[in-house]
Design a protein around this motif. Structure first.
Motif, short mmCIF file in Angstrom:
data_model
loop_
_atom_site.label_atom_id
_atom_site.label_comp_id
_atom_site.label_asym_id
_atom_site.label_seq_id
_atom_site.Cartn_x
_atom_site.Cartn_y
_atom_site.Cartn_z
N PHE A 128 0.84 -1.20 0.00
CA PHE A 128 0.00 0.00 0.00
C PHE A 128 0.88 1.25 0.00
CE2 PHE A 128 -2.58 -3.34 1.62
CZ PHE A 128 -3.91 -3.02 1.37
N LYS A 129 0.48 2.22 -0.84
CA LYS A 129 1.19 3.50 -0.86
C LYS A 129 0.27 4.59 -1.41
CE LYS A 129 5.49 5.76 -2.30
NZ LYS A 129 4.89 7.02 -2.71
N ASP A 130 0.09 5.64 -0.64
CA ASP A 130 -0.66 6.82 -1.08
C ASP A 130 -2.03 6.48 -1.67
OD1 ASP A 130 1.56 8.32 -0.32
OD2 ASP A 130 2.45 8.23 -2.32
N GLY A 131 -2.75 5.59 -1.01
CA GLY A 131 -4.09 5.25 -1.46
C GLY A 131 -4.16 4.19 -2.54
N ALA A 171 4.48 3.78 4.76
CA ALA A 171 4.03 4.96 5.51
C ALA A 171 5.19 5.91 5.77
CB ALA A 171 3.39 4.50 6.82
N ASN A 172 4.86 7.03 6.35
CA ASN A 172 5.85 8.01 6.76
C ASN A 172 5.92 8.00 8.30
OD1 ASN A 172 7.51 10.21 7.11
ND2 ASN A 172 6.29 11.62 5.87
N PRO A 173 7.05 7.72 8.91
CA PRO A 173 8.39 7.74 8.31
C PRO A 173 8.90 6.40 7.81
CG PRO A 173 8.59 7.65 10.69
CD PRO A 173 7.12 7.70 10.40
N SER A 174 8.25 5.28 8.18
CA SER A 174 8.77 3.97 7.79
C SER A 174 7.62 2.96 7.75
CB SER A 174 9.89 3.53 8.75
OG SER A 174 9.49 3.64 10.10
N PRO A 175 7.88 1.74 7.28
CA PRO A 175 6.78 0.81 6.98
C PRO A 175 5.97 0.35 8.20
CG PRO A 175 8.82 0.13 5.91
CD PRO A 175 9.18 1.21 6.87
N ASP A 234 6.99 0.28 12.46
CA ASP A 234 8.42 0.56 12.54
C ASP A 234 8.63 2.02 12.94
OD1 ASP A 234 11.26 -0.55 11.63
OD2 ASP A 234 11.10 1.54 10.97
N VAL A 235 9.45 2.21 13.97
CA VAL A 235 9.80 3.56 14.42
C VAL A 235 11.31 3.71 14.28
CG1 VAL A 235 9.79 5.20 16.33
CG2 VAL A 235 7.88 3.60 16.05
N PRO A 236 11.79 4.59 13.38
CA PRO A 236 13.24 4.71 13.18
C PRO A 236 13.96 5.15 14.44
CG PRO A 236 12.01 5.78 11.40
CD PRO A 236 11.01 5.43 12.47
N GLY A 237 15.21 4.72 14.55
CA GLY A 237 16.02 5.09 15.71
C GLY A 237 15.87 4.10 16.84
N GLN A 238 16.60 4.36 17.92
CA GLN A 238 16.62 3.43 19.06
C GLN A 238 15.68 3.85 20.19
OE1 GLN A 238 20.61 2.36 20.30
NE2 GLN A 238 21.41 2.57 18.23
N LYS A 239 15.08 5.03 20.07
CA LYS A 239 14.15 5.50 21.10
C LYS A 239 12.74 5.56 20.53
CE LYS A 239 17.50 8.25 23.72
NZ LYS A 239 17.82 9.60 24.28
N VAL A 240 11.78 5.16 21.33
CA VAL A 240 10.38 5.22 20.92
C VAL A 240 9.61 6.05 21.95
CG1 VAL A 240 10.45 2.99 19.75
CG2 VAL A 240 9.82 3.09 22.17
N PRO A 241 8.47 6.57 21.54
CA PRO A 241 7.65 7.31 22.51
C PRO A 241 7.31 6.44 23.71
CG PRO A 241 6.84 7.66 20.28
CD PRO A 241 7.88 6.58 20.19
N SER A 242 7.17 7.06 24.86
CA SER A 242 6.90 6.34 26.10
C SER A 242 5.50 5.73 26.09
CB SER A 242 7.03 7.29 27.29
OG SER A 242 6.57 6.68 28.47
N ILE A 243 5.43 4.46 26.48
CA ILE A 243 4.13 3.80 26.61
C ILE A 243 3.46 4.23 27.91
CG2 ILE A 243 2.96 1.57 26.86
CD1 ILE A 243 5.14 0.34 25.10
N ALA A 244 4.26 4.37 28.96
CA ALA A 244 3.73 4.61 30.30
C ALA A 244 2.96 5.93 30.41
CB ALA A 244 4.86 4.58 31.32
N ALA A 302 18.32 -3.64 2.39
CA ALA A 302 18.08 -2.71 1.27
C ALA A 302 16.62 -2.31 1.19
CB ALA A 302 18.54 -3.35 -0.04
N LEU A 303 15.72 -3.28 1.35
CA LEU A 303 14.30 -2.99 1.22
C LEU A 303 13.82 -2.07 2.34
CD1 LEU A 303 12.42 -3.92 -1.01
CD2 LEU A 303 11.55 -5.70 0.51
N TYR A 304 14.37 -2.25 3.54
CA TYR A 304 13.97 -1.36 4.63
C TYR A 304 14.33 0.09 4.30
CZ TYR A 304 13.76 1.07 9.05
OH TYR A 304 13.46 2.00 10.02
N LYS A 305 15.51 0.31 3.76
CA LYS A 305 15.92 1.67 3.42
C LYS A 305 15.10 2.23 2.26
CE LYS A 305 20.61 1.33 5.23
NZ LYS A 305 22.07 1.44 4.96
N VAL A 306 14.81 1.40 1.27
CA VAL A 306 14.01 1.87 0.14
C VAL A 306 12.58 2.17 0.56
CG1 VAL A 306 13.03 1.19 -2.09
CG2 VAL A 306 15.43 0.71 -1.60
N PHE A 307 12.02 1.35 1.44
CA PHE A 307 10.62 1.51 1.84
C PHE A 307 10.41 2.65 2.85
CE2 PHE A 307 8.68 -2.96 0.91
CZ PHE A 307 8.79 -2.69 -0.45
N SER A 308 11.47 3.16 3.44
CA SER A 308 11.34 4.23 4.41
C SER A 308 11.32 5.59 3.71
CB SER A 308 12.50 4.19 5.42
OG SER A 308 12.46 2.99 6.17
#
Length: 534
Positions: free
Chosen positions: A143-146, A269-273, A289-299, A418-424
């Motif tokens: 899926f991409k852009d509808g 999706a933006n920013p990643s799949p 998928d959330v890029p980087g090593q930190k994610v928003p807090s669940i708590a 490679a696919l992860y980088k292309v799809f992001s």
């Protein structure tokens, strides 16, 4: 204008198709020209038939020759359990030490590609996907852009039972543990391995702490470490260079009907799949998928807000309500996505396997396929050996394992990265053009979708085929930019697109090893003969 646009679209497809076909044809010809048959392996040593208890035979005392254990396996996840059953079935006396034998509860390791299912059949473990409410997976929907396109696995040449399987990871692992433990020569024990026991550079066994806290030692001529992505033993056996490009946020959607049943769903999706796939007849796994090593807090509710405001608007409307309900339920989990090329230190008496040895981004679901393929390679190498006690000779012989596994493992690893980088998504216009070109290329169908999906599914893990399709996508993207009329700006973006494509795939190939990946038959270890039986 409509006619011009239509003509441009047709021209685009023809240029892209022609360029891709030409590139694929050239590289396939190169593959066929270089293909060499693997060397004949030493025949099984003749001897007495295995006794009814399943133990190997070696002058009346078993393969170890001393009445002890032949192989210690550290970890009883997918790799460890499958390996224990495989070696036990071949008559080895196997001692498996697993930190926790209760059913695992993970948010990854839930999708087995068709190529992995074929390896499961080869190992005699296909019944482990039965009685766990596993779901057949027949391909992917992108899926991409509808817009969306359905990509089926190329399964026409296989038996009707061959397909992907998705399931609860813990249920699958428990089934394999039960299968391994059903063999009288396989012992599963709950315990935590704290260290490898070494003597003059040779691993002799392990030290571990039992469930009751007792410190024990176990000895065997071969110790295989399969203790997963959090391995505390890998540093002694390889050069770990672990990269964490992103994290997965996991949810379970209940009683949700996916737009395309029996298919994995990938939203660019933006920013990643974002991934959706069934894990039972009533549950759908969602991985954001959330890029980087930190994610928003669940708590503190940041994660729920992120999922509702950033992610939810980008998912298909058919599953929107189920997605929001899963967030409100609150069972949100996270897991870092790790990538680690295989960089072994050949060590007498020991071997690394599974995620302890080699990891790739889980976007393509290739981890279990690599692990099961590695087990097939190792089983075939060990079959001729009756005695594993000559650690030095065994270590030298098993160097061929690292070479023989490379074409399959490196293809799946490279595709995942490679696919992860292309799809992001990216602020770079050239990268976004590559992303759009990939979606449009796959949407062409025929060889343009069958080839990449055969690679992703593990049905055709050929490195040169991967490179051919990857650069065909890049060429297709440049063709799109040149129509209806090229301009200096478009030509500049096209040049950066090609440069970006090289920047994505070449470092991954370098990390995997160019020679081992593309020309394994030129590596001396490829021809390593089995040590002579004593």
């Amino acid at each position: 204008m409509a006619a011009v646009a239509a003509g441009a679209g047709v021209g685009l497809q023809l240029i892209g198709a022609a360029a891709a076909t030409l590139l694929v044809a050239v590289l396939v010809a190169a593959v066929l020209g270089r293909r060499r048959r693997p060397p004949a392996r030493a025949p099984l040593v003749e001897g007495k038939p295995a006794p009814e208890d399943g133990r190997a035979v070696g002058d009346g005392e078993g393969a170890a020759g001393d009445g002890g254990t032949d192989v210690i396996i550290v970890g009883a996840g997918v790799a460890g359990s499958a390996l224990a059953y495989t070696l036990g079935k071949d008559g080895r006396r196997v001692h498996v030490i697993e930190r926790d034998l209760t059913e695992p509860d993970r948010i990854v390791g839930e999708l087995l590609q068709p190529g992995g299912y074929l390896k499961l059949i080869e190992l005699g473990l296909e019944d482990c996907v039965e009685e766990i409410d596993a779901q057949r997976v027949l391909g992917y929907a992108l899926f991409k852009d509808g817009r969306n396109t359905k990509l089926a696995y190329p399964l026409e040449k296989f038996h009707s039972d061959v397909a992907g399987r998705s399931f609860h990871n813990g249920r699958f692992i428990q089934r394999m543990r039960q299968k391994a433990a059903s063999l009288p020569n396989v012992q599963l024990e709950q315990g935590t391995v704290t260290s490898l026991l070494e003597e003059n550079g040779t691993v002799k066994g392990v030290q571990y702490k039992t469930k009751s806290g007792e410190e024990l030692k176990a000895f065997a001529p071969l110790t295989i470490v399969c203790d997963g992505c959090f391995s505390n033993l890998r540093r002694a056996l390889c050069s770990p260079k672990v990269d964490v490009p992103s994290c997965f946020v996991g949810l379970v959607l209940e009683n949700c009907q996916l737009p395309h049943p029996n298919h994995g769903h990938v939203i660019l999706a933006n920013p990643s799949p974002i991934l959706f796939y069934p894990i039972s007849s009533t549950e759908v796994r969602c991985l954001v998928d959330v890029p980087g090593q930190k994610v928003p807090s669940i708590a503190n509710g940041e994660m729920a807000n992120y999922l509702k405001t950033v992610v939810a608007p980008q998912i298909p409307p058919e599953i929107y309500d189920s997605f929001i309900a899963a967030i409100d339920k609150g069972s949100i989990r996270t897991m870092p996505n790790r990538s680690m090329p295989a960089a072994p230190h050949p060590t007498p008496g020991a071997l690394l396997m599974g995620d302890a040895f080699n990891m790739r981004h889980p976007l393509t679901g290739g981890g279990m396929t690599v692990a099961l393929s590695d087990i097939v390679v190792l089983r075939n190498l060990l079959k001729p050996l009756r005695n594993l006690h000559d650690a030095s000779s065994l270590c030298k012989y098993l160097e061929s394992f690292y070479t023989l596994r490379k074409p399959v493992a490196s293809t799946i690893n490279t595709l995942a990265g490679a696919l992860y980088k292309v799809f992001s998504a990216s602020p770079d216009q050239a990268r976004n053009e590559m992303r759009q070109a990939c979606f449009d290329y796959l949407s062409l169908g025929g060889v343009f979708s069958n080839g990449p999906i055969a690679l992703l599914s593990g049905l055709n893990p050929r490195p040169l085929s991967l490179v051919a399709h990857f650069f065909a996508v890049a060429i297709y993207g440049v063709g799109r930019l040149m129509l209806p009329l090229p301009s200096p700006k478009r030509m500049w973006i096209g040049a950066r697109l090609i440069s970006g494509a090289c920047g994505i795939i070449l470092p991954i190939i370098k990390a995997e090893g160019v020679r081992q990946m593309f020309f394994p038959a030129t590596v001396p270890a490829y021809y390593r003969a089995a040590p002579s039986a004593e």
